[in-house]
Scaffold this motif. Structure first.
Motif, PDB file in Angstrom:
ATOM      1  N   GLN A   1      -4.972   5.306  -5.159  1.00  0.00           N
ATOM      2  CA  GLN A   1      -3.958   5.748  -5.763  1.00  0.00           C
ATOM      3  C   GLN A   1      -3.304   6.853  -5.545  1.00  0.00           C
ATOM      4  OE1 GLN A   1      -2.428   3.446  -7.437  1.00  0.00           O
ATOM      5  NE2 GLN A   1      -3.857   1.749  -7.756  1.00  0.00           N
ATOM      6  N   SER A   2      -4.195   7.781  -4.902  1.00  0.00           N
ATOM      7  CA  SER A   2      -3.529   9.188  -4.644  1.00  0.00           C
ATOM      8  C   SER A   2      -2.847   9.224  -3.383  1.00  0.00           C
ATOM      9  CB  SER A   2      -4.819  10.245  -4.459  1.00  0.00           C
ATOM     10  OG  SER A   2      -5.721   9.911  -3.592  1.00  0.00           O
ATOM     11  N   ILE A   3      -3.054   8.100  -2.659  1.00  0.00           N
ATOM     12  CA  ILE A   3      -2.236   8.216  -1.493  1.00  0.00           C
ATOM     13  C   ILE A   3      -0.674   7.688  -1.444  1.00  0.00           C
ATOM     14  CG2 ILE A   3      -2.084   7.020   0.953  1.00  0.00           C
ATOM     15  CD1 ILE A   3      -5.080   7.064   1.020  1.00  0.00           C
ATOM     16  N   PRO A   4       0.284   8.082  -1.203  1.00  0.00           N
ATOM     17  CA  PRO A   4       1.379   7.886  -1.701  1.00  0.00           C
ATOM     18  C   PRO A   4       1.870   6.359  -1.058  1.00  0.00           C
ATOM     19  CG  PRO A   4       1.441  10.105  -0.743  1.00  0.00           C
ATOM     20  CD  PRO A   4       0.309   9.436  -0.454  1.00  0.00           C
ATOM     21  N   LYS A   5       2.529   5.708  -1.652  1.00  0.00           N
ATOM     22  CA  LYS A   5       3.081   4.379  -1.374  1.00  0.00           C
ATOM     23  C   LYS A   5       4.238   4.459  -0.322  1.00  0.00           C
ATOM     24  CE  LYS A   5       5.375   0.246  -3.191  1.00  0.00           C
ATOM     25  NZ  LYS A   5       5.754  -0.430  -4.539  1.00  0.00           N
ATOM     26  N   ILE A   6       4.415   3.726   0.640  1.00  0.00           N
ATOM     27  CA  ILE A   6       5.679   3.914   1.441  1.00  0.00           C
ATOM     28  C   ILE A   6       6.817   2.948   1.123  1.00  0.00           C
ATOM     29  CG2 ILE A   6       6.575   3.402   3.815  1.00  0.00           C
ATOM     30  CD1 ILE A   6       3.645   3.674   4.909  1.00  0.00           C
TER      31      ILE A   6
ATOM     32  N   VAL B   1       1.324   0.341   4.676  1.00  0.00           N
ATOM     33  CA  VAL B   1       0.636   1.114   3.911  1.00  0.00           C
ATOM     34  C   VAL B   1       0.431   2.445   4.611  1.00  0.00           C
ATOM     35  CG1 VAL B   1      -0.647  -0.792   2.604  1.00  0.00           C
ATOM     36  CG2 VAL B   1      -1.609  -0.124   4.871  1.00  0.00           C
ATOM     37  N   ASN B   2       0.004   3.349   3.871  1.00  0.00           N
ATOM     38  CA  ASN B   2      -0.730   4.668   4.427  1.00  0.00           C
ATOM     39  C   ASN B   2      -1.938   4.292   4.644  1.00  0.00           C
ATOM     40  OD1 ASN B   2       1.469   6.377   5.276  1.00  0.00           O
ATOM     41  ND2 ASN B   2       1.892   7.264   3.179  1.00  0.00           N
ATOM     42  N   GLU B   3      -2.742   4.538   5.810  1.00  0.00           N
ATOM     43  CA  GLU B   3      -4.008   4.455   6.087  1.00  0.00           C
ATOM     44  C   GLU B   3      -4.955   5.508   6.336  1.00  0.00           C
ATOM     45  OE1 GLU B   3      -6.862   1.316   8.227  1.00  0.00           O
ATOM     46  OE2 GLU B   3      -4.904   0.969   8.263  1.00  0.00           O
TER      47      GLU B   3
ATOM     48  N   ALA C   1      -9.648   4.481   3.053  1.00  0.00           N
ATOM     49  CA  ALA C   1      -8.759   4.337   1.920  1.00  0.00           C
ATOM     50  C   ALA C   1      -7.444   4.303   2.619  1.00  0.00           C
ATOM     51  CB  ALA C   1      -8.721   5.745   1.128  1.00  0.00           C
ATOM     52  N   VAL C   2      -6.715   3.461   1.621  1.00  0.00           N
ATOM     53  CA  VAL C   2      -5.271   3.074   1.873  1.00  0.00           C
ATOM     54  C   VAL C   2      -4.450   3.214   0.651  1.00  0.00           C
ATOM     55  CG1 VAL C   2      -5.450   1.542   4.005  1.00  0.00           C
ATOM     56  CG2 VAL C   2      -5.347   0.421   1.630  1.00  0.00           C
ATOM     57  N   SER C   3      -3.161   3.148   0.899  1.00  0.00           N
ATOM     58  CA  SER C   3      -2.048   3.334  -0.382  1.00  0.00           C
ATOM     59  C   SER C   3      -1.944   1.802  -0.871  1.00  0.00           C
ATOM     60  CB  SER C   3      -1.032   4.080   0.074  1.00  0.00           C
ATOM     61  OG  SER C   3      -0.195   3.193   1.048  1.00  0.00           O
TER      62      SER C   3
END
Length: 948
Positions: free
Chosen positions: A272-277, A348-350, A360-362
């Motif tokens: 959840q800490s990785i921003p969603k695109i 996704v941000n990966e 980890a991915v967004s």
């Protein structure tokens, strides 16, 4: 090393249901994801994914079932735990004395090696499932397939509690169930098959002395076996986004449907800490081969952007990774390797870990939906309009006018509509500018699958008869609604090129007066015209006249009108003339016709005459005069002989002149006959006393018509006086023919006997009694002209007692005349329109919608009909013309049309007394002016200073 064993997913439906659930949630609510295993169909092998490692080797887990204890049940794929030794005879537990076990190593090795993302996805760590969980009908909902090898099945009881390295484990399988033998496993290439005296590894495995019996016969096989079961774990499906092959990297589009059980997958864990695109969904269609441009916004561009493609069934089918992308822009994805069909994609941000550990991915972005269709392809089919000559597709003056169709464009497949079209050069020339595609909108686009290609109404190469003869080339290119392809080409059928040839029409030309023209020198003294007509007869065809052979000095011919001027001054001969039809503006490069010509001959003859020689018995040497008793006046008697004089030699030069003789049937001709070769005149009956009047004829080889010679034969009476026609009463010039115009006035004829003492008057009459051409006063010779044509006027004077009556004949011709036909300025018919030379100046009118006006003429004789029309070859989109002279304005004249819109007025006299006359008036419709008016509004003025 743990051996990886590829197994068949016999319960594939369970795997597919996991994937289907994932897609359903993602598409409808963008909820948290679950594990997705990629399969081709229900008969394909599944894939596996890595979850940790043991002693430096991979531990490969397989997702078995969704929704087990709120997560995904995963079991090792081929790595099993030895549980103990069974006596097969009763399946009793011999002993479970060991404190260290494989389970310890497996569990601790995995737990200790997982990264933070992976650990967060574990609900239940490595464990040996309870029998109630894995038995048939157990809580996990599995069958024996997922817990044992089907090669051997034994039943018994297990009820034991024990510890493995201080970890309490309890197995209470009290029903008839025994874990099943699997193949001996291998760790670091060291066998773990149990035999008597074996001490294990570093003393960690005890010696077992119990015999193992097969099927109750303990003498059969003394080998001891370890019984094993597959360790399991439960993953939090809300934390697992998807799984892909560990080999997938870089920016290459990867087709995941090719994965099978030999493919090892790497988990992507939600963080959840990785921003969603953020993605803008346009739900567009793209042609195969085009580039998809996905608009996105990414708050953390340091990550890798990964793209997941979902097919119409909701399965992940393709994956592609992009690195180094800016925080906002368009992600460009080629469709070249994507099959035709409906898709959606998510970004996704990966974080790439660079190893087999989960990454980890967004959360997934919004859905970007699209469809890939076959790219459009266009084709061109020629389809000329009718009218061209047989064997020709396109022909000048026939089927190439402005607005006419030359072919059509077809579209199949359609691609992404609408298509935008461009007509462009084919080979570098500008002939493409003559054509346009019908049915396009203001952006030159259309969704139609068939479009006509036409000649422009104002095409630069339009002539009087349509598109000029020659070769025309053009290409048509089409781009789809996304602008694909950037550069259309013939290789992918987004561009077509063609060539068409406008053929020259086959002209035909003939002289209006067919056959040779023969005139006497006297007749030729009056100029006349030799005109020809060409078919098709267009204003851009010109006829030129010339002399091409014979006695060319005898005449002159006007090259434009065909007027013949005799120059021979009495000479005779033959001249060949030619009429040539070709392009009117050939000197300026016009070449729409092949030159054609026709020829004829002009023959100028000497005046023909003849003389009567009476028989020797005649009492008069010049006029046959006989007594009533002479044999000459009896039936068969010879009266005399007619002999031709003057005339034209047979070879038109010198020498023999061959004459042919005849007798007209008028007057007393029925009583006589004439020998055609010798000219001998004989009677055919006994002649009583009186005077007989006959007309004998003589003609040579070249004369246009026979010479008529009146002959008087006197029987029993004296010779008649010599009555002759003169030009007028005061003239001494004898005439035998006279020509006047239809409009002449005060016309009369005059005949007399010079020096006669006979006071009997001369009377006049029309020889055949007709009155259509003229009437004549029998006493005065005054002529009243009634029409045009030729008649014979006979003058008669009675002889004195015993003398024959005198008679003379005159050929009298009335010629038609030209009309004084003119264009006038208005309906009063009083003022002729301005002219320059013989041509009327252009009439100019301003354009206005639906405007009409009239043109007027006068000078035509009473009873004539006047009709108006647009001259053949004139542009038809400027005006239309009614037969009564009403002009309808259609459009303003283009620069290329000025001076070419011509109205023809033709006056026709049905009586034939006046020649038809056609006059031309050029018309130019100038652009109109728009009127702009200010609307007057009241202005409120308040008290105080200032200005308005």
């Amino acid at each position: 090393m743990w051996k990886k064993i590829a197994i068949m997913l016999l319960a594939m439906t369970a795997v597919i249901s996991v994937g289907s659930a994932f897609y359903s949630k993602q598409m409808n609510a963008n909820s948290k994801s679950t594990v997705t295993l990629v399969t081709r169909d229900t008969s394909a092998q599944g894939s596996k994914y890595i979850f940790g490692n043991f002693e430096g080797q991979e531990i490969v887990m397989e997702a078995i079932k969704d929704n087990v204890s709120g997560g995904i049940l995963a079991m090792t794929q081929g790595e099993q735990i030895r549980l103990g030794i069974c006596n097969i005879a009763d399946c009793a537990i011999a002993s479970l004395p060991y404190e260290d076990s494989t389970l310890y190593y497996v569990e601790n090795a995995i737990t200790g090696s997982l990264n933070t993302s992976a650990q967060s996805a574990v609900i239940r760590g490595i464990f040996i499932p309870d029998k109630n969980e894995v038995k048939d009908g157990g809580s996990f909902g599995l069958t024996a397939t997922y817990r044992k090898d089907t090669t051997l099945t034994n039943y018994g009881t297990i009820n034991s509690s024990f510890q493995w390295n201080g970890i309490p484990m309890t197995l209470k399988w009290t029903e008839d169930f025994c874990v099943v033998k699997q193949s001996p496993f291998v760790i670091n290439n060291r066998g773990y098959r149990m035999v008597d005296g074996y001490t294990g590894i570093n003393g960690k495995f005890p010696t077992y002395k119990s015999d193992i019996c097969l099927n109750g016969d303990c003498t059969v096989n003394k080998t001891q076996y370890a019984y094993v079961i597959r360790p399991a774990m439960i993953l939090d499906k809300s934390k697992v986004a998807f799984a892909l092959s560990v080999d997938v990297s870089g920016d290459t589009l990867t087709e995941l449907a090719k994965a099978d059980s030999a493919t090892t997958l790497k988990l992507r864990i939600l963080d959840q800490s990785i921003p969603k695109i953020s993605v803008e969904n346009e739900n567009k269609s793209f042609a195969k081969g085009d580039t998809i441009k996905v608009p996105y916004s990414n708050a953390d561009p340091s990550k890798h952007i990964s793209v997941l493609f979902f097919n119409a069934s909701g399965q992940i089918s393709y994956y592609q990774n992009f690195s180094g992308q800016p925080s906002k822009g368009e992600l460009e994805i080629s469709t070249e390797n994507l099959p035709i069909g409906q898709y959606s994609l998510k970004l996704v941000n990966e974080e790439f870990t660079g190893n087999s550990q989960p990454s980890a991915v967004s959360q997934f972005s919004e859905v970007y939906q699209f469809t890939i269709v076959d790219a459009h392809k266009i084709s061109y089919t020629k389809q000329p309009e009718s009218g061209a000559s047989a064997g020709k597709d396109y022909e000048y003056t026939k089927n190439v006018s402005g607005g006419q169709k030359v072919g059509y464009i077809s579209v199949s497949p359609q691609g992404v509509m609408p298509l935008t079209y461009t007509i462009e050069t084919n080979g570098g020339d500008n002939s493409y500018l003559n054509f346009e595609i019908d049915g396009l909108d203001s952006d030159n686009a259309s969704s139609a699958t068939s479009l006509n290609v036409k000649i422009k109404a104002n095409a630069p190469d339009l002539g009087e008869g349509g598109l000029k003869a020659g070769t025309y080339k053009f290409c048509i290119s089409a781009k789809d609604d996304n602008g694909y392809p950037e550069t259309p080409s013939t290789s992918n059928q987004t561009k077509v090129c063609t060539t068409l040839k406008v053929e020259k029409p086959q002209l035909k030309i003939e002289f209006d007066e067919k056959g040779d023209t023969k005139k006497t020198a006297a007749e030729a003294a009056t100029n006349w015209n030799e005109t020809a007509t060409v078919t098709p007869n267009n204003s851009d065809v010109k006829i030129k006249y010339s002399k091409v052979g014979g006695d060319i000095g005898l005449i002159d011919i006007d090259p434009d009108t065909g007027e013949i001027t005799y120059k021979g001054n009495g000479a005779y001969g033959k001249v060949k003339i030619r009429a040539i039809a070709d392009d009117k503006d050939k000197d300026n490069g016009a070449d729409n016709y092949d030159e054609v010509y026709t020829e004829k001959e002009i023959i100028i003859c000497q005046e023909l005459d003849g003389a009567i020689t009476p028989h020797a018995n005649s009492s008069d040497a010049s006029v046959p005069t006989f007594s009533a008793t002479d044999v000459n006046v009896k039936s068969g008697g010879v009266i005399g002989t007619i002999k031709g004089t003057q005339g034209t030699p047979d070879n038109l030069s010198s020498g023999t002149i061959t004459y042919t003789y005849g007798l007209k049937g008028d007057g007393d001709g029925s009583f006589f006959s004439v020998n055609a070769t010798t000219g001998e005149i004989k009677t055919t009956a006994n002649l009583p006393v009186g005077s007989y009047h006959i007309t004998v004829t003589v003609i040579d080889k070249w004369s246009p018509q026979p010479k008529e010679i009146p002959v008087t034969i006197n029987v029993g009476v004296a010779k008649a006086e010599e009555l002759k026609f003169y030009e007028n009463s005061s003239s001494n010039t004898v005439i035998n023919q006279k020509t006047v115009n239809f409009t002449d006035t005060n016309v009369s004829v005059y005949a007399t006997v010079k020096g006669s003492t006979n006071s009997n008057p001369v009377t006049y009459k029309i020889k055949d009694g007709s009155t259509n051409v003229i009437t004549i006063n029998p006493n005065s010779g005054v002529v009243t002209i009634k029409g045009t044509g030729t008649v014979i006027i006979v003058a008669e004077k009675k002889g004195v007692n015993g003398q024959a009556d005198a008679q003379a004949e005159l050929s009298f011709t009335v010629k038609p005349v030209s009309q004084a036909f003119i264009y006038t300025t208005d309906s009063t018919l009083s003022t002729e329109r301005p002219k320059t030379g013989e041509k009327y100046n252009t009439l100019k009118e301003a354009y206005a919608p639906n405007k009409t006006f009239n043109v007027y003429t006068t000078g035509n004789p009473t009873g004539s009909t006047v009709t108006y029309k647009l001259k053949d070859g004139s542009p038809t989109d400027v005006i239309s013309v009614d037969a009564d002279g009403t002009i309808h304005i259609l459009n303003a004249s283009l620069p290329t049309q000025i001076g070419k819109v011509i109205v023809e007025a033709t006056s026709h006299d049905p009586s034939g007394n006046y020649d038809d006359k056609t006059i031309e008036l050029p018309i130019d419709i100038e652009k109109g002016e728009r009127t702009v008016a200010f609307k007057e509004n009241p202005i409120n003025v308040v008290s105080g200073s200032g200005s308005v």
